[in-house]
Enzyme design. Structure first.
Site, PDB file in Angstrom:
ATOM      1  N   LYS A  53       0.835  -1.213   0.000  1.00 40.46           N
ATOM      2  CA  LYS A  53       0.000   0.000   0.000  1.00 40.46           C
ATOM      3  C   LYS A  53       0.866   1.259   0.000  1.00 40.46           C
ATOM      4  O   LYS A  53       2.049   1.210   0.355  1.00 40.46           O
ATOM      5  CB  LYS A  53      -0.940  -0.027   1.207  1.00 40.46           C
ATOM      6  N   ARG A 150     -11.322  -0.299  14.308  1.00 42.13           N
ATOM      7  CA  ARG A 150     -11.045   0.364  13.039  1.00 42.13           C
ATOM      8  C   ARG A 150     -12.004  -0.251  12.028  1.00 42.13           C
ATOM      9  O   ARG A 150     -13.165   0.097  12.032  1.00 42.13           O
ATOM     10  CB  ARG A 150      -9.561   0.231  12.652  1.00 42.13           C
ATOM     11  N   TYR A 272      14.558  30.390  11.272  1.00 46.67           N
ATOM     12  CA  TYR A 272      13.300  31.070  11.629  1.00 46.67           C
ATOM     13  C   TYR A 272      13.127  31.120  13.134  1.00 46.67           C
ATOM     14  O   TYR A 272      13.395  30.146  13.845  1.00 46.67           O
ATOM     15  CB  TYR A 272      12.114  30.314  11.028  1.00 46.67           C
TER      16      TYR A 272
HETATM   17  C1  LIG Z   1      -0.566  -1.860   6.897  1.00 46.56           C
HETATM   18  C2  LIG Z   1      -1.151  -3.149   7.330  1.00 46.56           C
HETATM   19  C3  LIG Z   1      -0.340  -4.272   7.531  1.00 46.56           C
HETATM   20  C4  LIG Z   1       1.172  -4.175   7.551  1.00 46.56           C
HETATM   21  O1  LIG Z   1       1.505  -3.599   8.790  1.00 46.56           O
HETATM   22  P1  LIG Z   1       3.019  -3.341   9.247  1.00 46.56           P
HETATM   23  O2  LIG Z   1       2.883  -2.795  10.622  1.00 46.56           O
HETATM   24  O3  LIG Z   1       3.565  -2.332   8.306  1.00 46.56           O
HETATM   25  O4  LIG Z   1       3.738  -4.628   9.187  1.00 46.56           O
HETATM   26  C5  LIG Z   1      -0.948  -5.481   7.798  1.00 46.56           C
HETATM   27  N1  LIG Z   1      -2.300  -5.569   7.890  1.00 46.56           N
HETATM   28  C6  LIG Z   1      -3.124  -4.509   7.737  1.00 46.56           C
HETATM   29  C7  LIG Z   1      -4.598  -4.679   7.880  1.00 46.56           C
HETATM   30  C8  LIG Z   1      -2.581  -3.258   7.456  1.00 46.56           C
HETATM   31  O5  LIG Z   1      -3.387  -2.205   7.331  1.00 46.56           O
END
Ligand SMILES: *Cc1c(COP(=O)(O)O)cnc(C)c1O
Length: 392
Positions: A53, A150, A272
């Protein structure tokens, strides 16, 4: 076509001027493949998926997909159907799972690109059921929420669905999955609780494969592995588990060009807000990197009240030394204090390592009050990108 001796802008790309970039990332695909293989070994009997992703955590979808496919991955997770459509031609015989699931209006992408929706709610289930009655049978995954609040059906909804005599025979999930909220804290009681709830849901779907572990979950041990693991961040070189040495190889090196080295006097301010006041005569290297590149403002050394984690800010790596960031990160520029390097060592045109093999990404992200996932997925478009191919 030229005007005033310059090539027309349409025909010029920065790729025509190698070596002139302000900043560069080098992505080690061999390390990526090695990390995936290490996670596959740690996953024991379970199959190991690859998580691609967000442009493969910022590393680039095409090179990451190609490398992980060659390493042996055949199951691929993306966040959205659009990401799945982009991935499909890269892994023609791979199975692509879409974590955000199927919503009304997105159905056709799943059928056109052969994507497997990870069903996130009973509403999504209804959309999917309607879609298969129109387009024909299609695989899906059921996401179960085991405590993170979630995405996913509740355990009770999942069990009810499994026992529902009215469930169409054509509806057969290929995988039951859930996601850990606290896997990065191995002793957190949520891990056991989620494991128990997930077992209850998985038992209701006898004969269907199950998957619970992300990277951190792989490290929690065999109880958490089930039939498939889904490591992401560890494969990209990140630290999956808090408070333990990171066993993964660094994959991404980010570097920025030094534009100027300047001398400044004790008592003067830097940047800054003049937020850093010099307590000694200092030599300051100004690097061509800033928050517009994803080098976050919270990495600043001073004047960022919201950051609590590491009060001193980030460091970079230059000519064999770690050097502290000084002042605030700005949109395009960042100061580093190179006073402790022998005079004459640092020059305009040198590259400073922001994170990579000598400056671990998890250390830098902690200094910015964030996580390595954020630094990776924020890598901006001004970086030149170079890939080191994996040995085959
Ligand atoms: C992003 C994600 C993963 C991978 O998680 P990591 O912490 O990067 O290993 C696995 N499962 C789901 C549902 C995710 O959203």
């Amino acid at each position: 076509m030229t005007n005033n001796g310059f090539p027309s802008s349409a025909s010029v790309s920065s790729d025509d001027f190698p070596g002139e970039e302000p900043a560069r990332v080098t992505i080690d695909l061999g390390a990526l493949a090695d990390n995936w293989r290490l996670m596959a070994r740690k996953s024991g009997k379970a199959r190991t998926a690859a998580v691609l992703k967000a442009n493969a955590y910022g590393t680039g979808l095409e090179p990451a997909a190609r490398t992980l496919y060659q390493a042996g991955a055949r199951d691929f997770f993306v966040a959205t159907p659009q990401e799945g459509a982009a991935l499909r031609p890269l892994v023609p015989d791979g199975r692509i799972y879409v974590l955000s699931g199927m919503w009304a209006g997105s159905e056709r992408l799943f059928f056109a690109f052969d994507l497997v929706p990870v069903i996130a709610s009973s509403e999504q289930l209804a959309v999917f059921m309607a879609a298969i009655s129109e387009h024909g049978d299609h695989p899906c995954v059921l996401q179960i929420d085991t405590g993170m609040n979630r995405l996913g059906l509740t355990v009770a909804e999942a069990v009810a669905l499994a026992d529902d005599p009215a469930r169409p025979a054509s509806f057969s999930p290929v995988l039951i999955m859930s996601h850990l909220a606290c896997g990065d804290e191995p002793l957190h009681p949520m891990n056991r609780m989620q494991l128990d709830r997930f077992r209850a849901a998985a038992n209701a779907f006898q004969g269907v494969e199950a998957s619970l572990a992300n990277s951190a979950g792989v490290f929690l041990g065999a109880d958490f592995h089930f039939d498939m693991t889904r490591p992401g961040i560890a494969v990209y070189g990140g630290a999956a588990v808090n408070g333990e040495p990171n066993p993964m190889k660094p994959v991404v090196k980010a570097e920025a060009r030094i534009l100027q080295v300047r001398e400044a006097k004790i008592g003067e301010g830097v940047g800054y807000g003049a937020s850093a006041l010099l307590s000694r005569d200092s030599r300051i290297a100004v690097a061509a990197i800033g928050y517009a590149d994803g080098y976050l403002r919270s990495l600043s050394s001073a004047g960022v009240p919201l950051r609590q984690a590491v009060v001193s800010g980030a460091r970079g790596y230059l000519h064999g030394h770690h050097v502290p960031l000084i002042g605030r990160v700005t949109m395009d520029l960042t100061h580093f204090d190179v006073t402790d390097l022998p005079s004459g060592t640092v020059h305009a045109g040198d590259f400073i390592e922001l994170f990579g093999p000598h400056m671990p990404i998890d250390v830098v992200s902690r200094a910015g009050g964030t996580i390595d996932y954020v630094l990776l997925t924020s890598l901006g478009p001004r970086y030149r990108r170079d890939y080191i191919e994996a040995a085959r």
